[in-house]
Design a protein around this motif. Sequence first.
Motif, PDB file in Angstrom:
ATOM      1  N   PHE A 120      -9.493  26.791  21.877  1.00 22.50           N
ATOM      2  CA  PHE A 120      -9.929  25.450  21.493  1.00 22.50           C
ATOM      3  C   PHE A 120     -11.432  25.402  21.200  1.00 22.50           C
ATOM      4  CE2 PHE A 120     -11.346  21.102  22.789  1.00 22.50           C
ATOM      5  CZ  PHE A 120     -10.769  20.418  21.729  1.00 22.50           C
ATOM      6  N   LEU A 121     -12.255  25.882  22.120  1.00 22.98           N
ATOM      7  CA  LEU A 121     -13.702  25.862  21.896  1.00 22.98           C
ATOM      8  C   LEU A 121     -14.118  26.739  20.714  1.00 22.98           C
ATOM      9  CD1 LEU A 121     -15.095  25.846  25.559  1.00 22.98           C
ATOM     10  CD2 LEU A 121     -14.960  23.937  23.950  1.00 22.98           C
ATOM     11  N   PRO A 122     -13.550  27.954  20.548  1.00 27.33           N
ATOM     12  CA  PRO A 122     -13.892  28.732  19.348  1.00 27.33           C
ATOM     13  C   PRO A 122     -13.563  28.015  18.049  1.00 27.33           C
ATOM     14  CG  PRO A 122     -12.912  30.169  20.976  1.00 27.33           C
ATOM     15  CD  PRO A 122     -12.792  28.769  21.522  1.00 27.33           C
TER      16      PRO A 122
ATOM     17  N   PHE B 119     -21.529  32.063  26.273  1.00 23.37           N
ATOM     18  CA  PHE B 119     -21.676  33.383  25.664  1.00 23.37           C
ATOM     19  C   PHE B 119     -20.538  33.647  24.677  1.00 23.37           C
ATOM     20  CE2 PHE B 119     -21.228  38.020  25.524  1.00 23.37           C
ATOM     21  CZ  PHE B 119     -22.531  38.402  25.249  1.00 23.37           C
ATOM     22  N   SER B 120     -19.302  33.299  25.067  1.00 18.23           N
ATOM     23  CA  SER B 120     -18.160  33.486  24.169  1.00 18.23           C
ATOM     24  C   SER B 120     -18.322  32.675  22.893  1.00 18.23           C
ATOM     25  CB  SER B 120     -16.858  33.092  24.882  1.00 18.23           C
ATOM     26  OG  SER B 120     -16.580  33.955  25.952  1.00 18.23           O
ATOM     27  N   CYS B 121     -18.757  31.424  23.040  1.00 21.77           N
ATOM     28  CA  CYS B 121     -18.928  30.566  21.867  1.00 21.77           C
ATOM     29  C   CYS B 121     -20.048  31.059  20.964  1.00 21.77           C
ATOM     30  CB  CYS B 121     -19.203  29.131  22.321  1.00 21.77           C
ATOM     31  SG  CYS B 121     -17.785  28.301  23.056  1.00 21.77           S
ATOM     32  N   ILE B 122     -21.115  31.603  21.557  1.00 19.08           N
ATOM     33  CA  ILE B 122     -22.205  32.153  20.759  1.00 19.08           C
ATOM     34  C   ILE B 122     -21.715  33.334  19.932  1.00 19.08           C
ATOM     35  CG2 ILE B 122     -24.399  33.402  20.880  1.00 19.08           C
ATOM     36  CD1 ILE B 122     -24.641  30.384  21.270  1.00 19.08           C
ATOM     37  N   VAL B 123     -20.862  34.170  20.522  1.00 17.15           N
ATOM     38  CA  VAL B 123     -20.320  35.316  19.793  1.00 17.15           C
ATOM     39  C   VAL B 123     -19.466  34.838  18.618  1.00 17.15           C
ATOM     40  CG1 VAL B 123     -18.768  37.301  19.935  1.00 17.15           C
ATOM     41  CG2 VAL B 123     -20.380  36.833  21.793  1.00 17.15           C
TER      42      VAL B 123
ATOM     43  N   PHE C 235     -12.122  39.177  19.702  1.00 18.86           N
ATOM     44  CA  PHE C 235     -11.441  37.921  20.003  1.00 18.86           C
ATOM     45  C   PHE C 235     -10.502  38.029  21.197  1.00 18.86           C
ATOM     46  CE2 PHE C 235     -12.477  37.707  15.452  1.00 18.86           C
ATOM     47  CZ  PHE C 235     -13.280  36.577  15.473  1.00 18.86           C
ATOM     48  N   LEU C 236     -10.281  39.242  21.710  1.00 16.32           N
ATOM     49  CA  LEU C 236      -9.471  39.413  22.904  1.00 16.32           C
ATOM     50  C   LEU C 236     -10.282  39.264  24.184  1.00 16.32           C
ATOM     51  CD1 LEU C 236      -7.523  40.654  20.738  1.00 16.32           C
ATOM     52  CD2 LEU C 236      -6.744  42.184  22.540  1.00 16.32           C
ATOM     53  N   HIS C 237     -11.601  39.126  24.055  1.00 15.32           N
ATOM     54  CA  HIS C 237     -12.477  39.065  25.222  1.00 15.32           C
ATOM     55  C   HIS C 237     -13.127  37.694  25.392  1.00 15.32           C
ATOM     56  CE1 HIS C 237     -12.360  43.477  25.866  1.00 15.32           C
ATOM     57  NE2 HIS C 237     -12.285  43.541  24.545  1.00 15.32           N
ATOM     58  N   LEU C 238     -12.651  36.706  24.686  1.00 15.70           N
ATOM     59  CA  LEU C 238     -13.294  35.398  24.739  1.00 15.70           C
ATOM     60  C   LEU C 238     -13.059  34.677  26.069  1.00 15.70           C
ATOM     61  CD1 LEU C 238     -12.569  34.048  21.135  1.00 15.70           C
ATOM     62  CD2 LEU C 238     -14.624  35.193  21.989  1.00 15.70           C
ATOM     63  N   ASP C 239     -11.934  34.953  26.720  1.00 13.94           N
ATOM     64  CA  ASP C 239     -11.638  34.252  27.974  1.00 13.94           C
ATOM     65  C   ASP C 239     -12.336  34.925  29.155  1.00 13.94           C
ATOM     66  OD1 ASP C 239     -10.112  36.474  27.632  1.00 13.94           O
ATOM     67  OD2 ASP C 239      -8.235  35.601  28.347  1.00 13.94           O
ATOM     68  N   LEU C 240     -13.650  34.938  29.122  1.00 12.99           N
ATOM     69  CA  LEU C 240     -14.452  35.572  30.173  1.00 12.99           C
ATOM     70  C   LEU C 240     -14.312  34.871  31.522  1.00 12.99           C
ATOM     71  CD1 LEU C 240     -17.762  36.241  28.180  1.00 12.99           C
ATOM     72  CD2 LEU C 240     -16.000  37.912  28.774  1.00 12.99           C
ATOM     73  N   THR C 241     -13.967  33.596  31.511  1.00 14.47           N
ATOM     74  CA  THR C 241     -13.856  32.853  32.768  1.00 14.47           C
ATOM     75  C   THR C 241     -12.728  33.370  33.651  1.00 14.47           C
ATOM     76  OG1 THR C 241     -12.449  31.200  31.668  1.00 14.47           O
ATOM     77  CG2 THR C 241     -14.814  30.758  31.748  1.00 14.47           C
TER      78      THR C 241
ATOM     79  N   LEU D 232     -18.284  41.903  28.110  1.00 15.46           N
ATOM     80  CA  LEU D 232     -19.612  41.472  27.665  1.00 15.46           C
ATOM     81  C   LEU D 232     -20.209  42.485  26.690  1.00 15.46           C
ATOM     82  CD1 LEU D 232     -21.144  40.164  31.019  1.00 15.46           C
ATOM     83  CD2 LEU D 232     -20.372  38.789  29.086  1.00 15.46           C
ATOM     84  N   GLY D 233     -19.994  43.760  26.966  1.00 16.15           N
ATOM     85  CA  GLY D 233     -20.510  44.803  26.083  1.00 16.15           C
ATOM     86  C   GLY D 233     -19.871  44.777  24.711  1.00 16.15           C
ATOM     87  N   VAL D 234     -18.547  44.584  24.675  1.00  9.83           N
ATOM     88  CA  VAL D 234     -17.836  44.516  23.392  1.00  9.83           C
ATOM     89  C   VAL D 234     -18.313  43.318  22.584  1.00  9.83           C
ATOM     90  CG1 VAL D 234     -15.585  44.136  22.312  1.00  9.83           C
ATOM     91  CG2 VAL D 234     -15.796  45.753  24.200  1.00  9.83           C
ATOM     92  N   LEU D 235     -18.406  42.164  23.238  1.00  6.25           N
ATOM     93  CA  LEU D 235     -18.839  40.953  22.533  1.00  6.25           C
ATOM     94  C   LEU D 235     -20.278  41.070  22.046  1.00  6.25           C
ATOM     95  CD1 LEU D 235     -17.258  38.207  24.837  1.00  6.25           C
ATOM     96  CD2 LEU D 235     -16.465  38.944  22.592  1.00  6.25           C
ATOM     97  N   ALA D 236     -21.152  41.637  22.874  1.00  2.90           N
ATOM     98  CA  ALA D 236     -22.554  41.803  22.477  1.00  2.90           C
ATOM     99  C   ALA D 236     -22.672  42.754  21.294  1.00  2.90           C
ATOM    100  CB  ALA D 236     -23.370  42.317  23.655  1.00  2.90           C
ATOM    101  N   THR D 237     -21.883  43.829  21.303  1.00  5.27           N
ATOM    102  CA  THR D 237     -21.924  44.791  20.198  1.00  5.27           C
ATOM    103  C   THR D 237     -21.493  44.148  18.887  1.00  5.27           C
ATOM    104  OG1 THR D 237     -21.456  46.616  21.726  1.00  5.27           O
ATOM    105  CG2 THR D 237     -21.052  47.007  19.378  1.00  5.27           C
ATOM    106  N   TRP D 238     -20.404  43.405  18.929  1.00  2.00           N
ATOM    107  CA  TRP D 238     -19.944  42.711  17.723  1.00  2.00           C
ATOM    108  C   TRP D 238     -21.005  41.730  17.216  1.00  2.00           C
ATOM    109  CZ3 TRP D 238     -15.407  42.526  14.696  1.00  2.00           C
ATOM    110  CH2 TRP D 238     -14.423  43.456  15.044  1.00  2.00           C
ATOM    111  N   SER D 239     -21.667  41.035  18.129  1.00  2.00           N
ATOM    112  CA  SER D 239     -22.683  40.055  17.723  1.00  2.00           C
ATOM    113  C   SER D 239     -23.873  40.726  17.061  1.00  2.00           C
ATOM    114  CB  SER D 239     -23.144  39.249  18.944  1.00  2.00           C
ATOM    115  OG  SER D 239     -22.090  38.512  19.498  1.00  2.00           O
ATOM    116  N   ILE D 240     -24.343  41.824  17.641  1.00  2.00           N
ATOM    117  CA  ILE D 240     -25.492  42.537  17.077  1.00  2.00           C
ATOM    118  C   ILE D 240     -25.171  43.066  15.678  1.00  2.00           C
ATOM    119  CG2 ILE D 240     -26.959  44.572  17.350  1.00  2.00           C
ATOM    120  CD1 ILE D 240     -26.725  44.158  20.390  1.00  2.00           C
TER     121      ILE D 240
END
Length: 327
Positions: free
Chosen positions: A117-119, A226-230, A277-283, A302-310
């Motif tokens: 929903f938030l994404p 963090f998930s939404c920022i990614v 997109f499989l790591h968005l539910d960090l909560t 967090l590492g996977v999401l950060a890598t994709w963002s960079i």
Amino acid sequence: MFNLIYNEMLKMIRKKRFWTVLLILVVLIPIFTYGQYRNAETAIKQIGTSDWRAVLQQQIIDSQNRLTSSRIPEEWKQFTKVNIQLQQYYLDHNINPQEPGAPTFTREFVEQAVSLFLPLLVVILSADLVSSEQSSGTIKLLLTRPVPRWKILSSKYISLLFSISLMLLMTAILSYLISGVIFGYKGWTLPVLTGFSQEGEQLITNNIHMIPQWKFVLMQYGLAWFSCIVVGTLSFMVSVLVRNTASSMGVMLAAIIAGTLLTQLAPTWPQLKYVAFLHLDLTNFLSGEPTMIEGITLLFSLGVLATWSIVALIISFVTFERRDVLG
């Protein structure tokens, strides 16, 4: 740079994208609140008591009964077994994981909303941030100014970060204010358990500790931010690469929904752990919700999401710097 960011925020407000997102929240949060209220009432009627221990015990029994079905895939059985252990832990330690109250609804709402929903709301904010100006030709007016391209794109990205942060803040405020009408506004100091980990079918409880609910909610919304920022960063990249707004939004919607479906349809595929997109539910790592794919931890996600963002940011700036926008 400040004037550029201010100008981008004005554009977002004038295009009514942010107000559209707020309207969606104002309409849907009362529906979700009423749905949870009706669900609780139905559970009480079915079990015949409002005792949360009896409700939780019945949920454990229902899960155990599902395990006897031969039609359930093995990975789902592992998921259910760990979830039963989690529920039993709450029961043994006399802690209601769903204590009624607006803070509890706020906590549960972000847990359920962070993966889809938030994404989707973030996509509304960011999908046409650059593509709309390219299709309309207004980007040419910006580039005629004596301002480097990277500053123009940076101002758009920073304004997006501000918008996403404000959206999450409004989500928390509206969730609390609206749900409190039905559930009451108390419950910020209720104890919540965190520190769960999983090894195969075994729930590890060595690091479990108790924190007040207000601190747990802050941690949840930090991870959700963090998930939404990614998601916003990836959507920002697509907006740079695609000149058409509809195509940009379509690509992101398809990617988010596909990621959710892949988790359900192919949880044993090991390469899925590298899909953002499989790591968005960090909560889920805070609440102890079992993960379908083995070997995934909070640091790994967090590492996977950060890598994709960079990578997405690098692609965005390189493409924007080299593209012949004026042609």
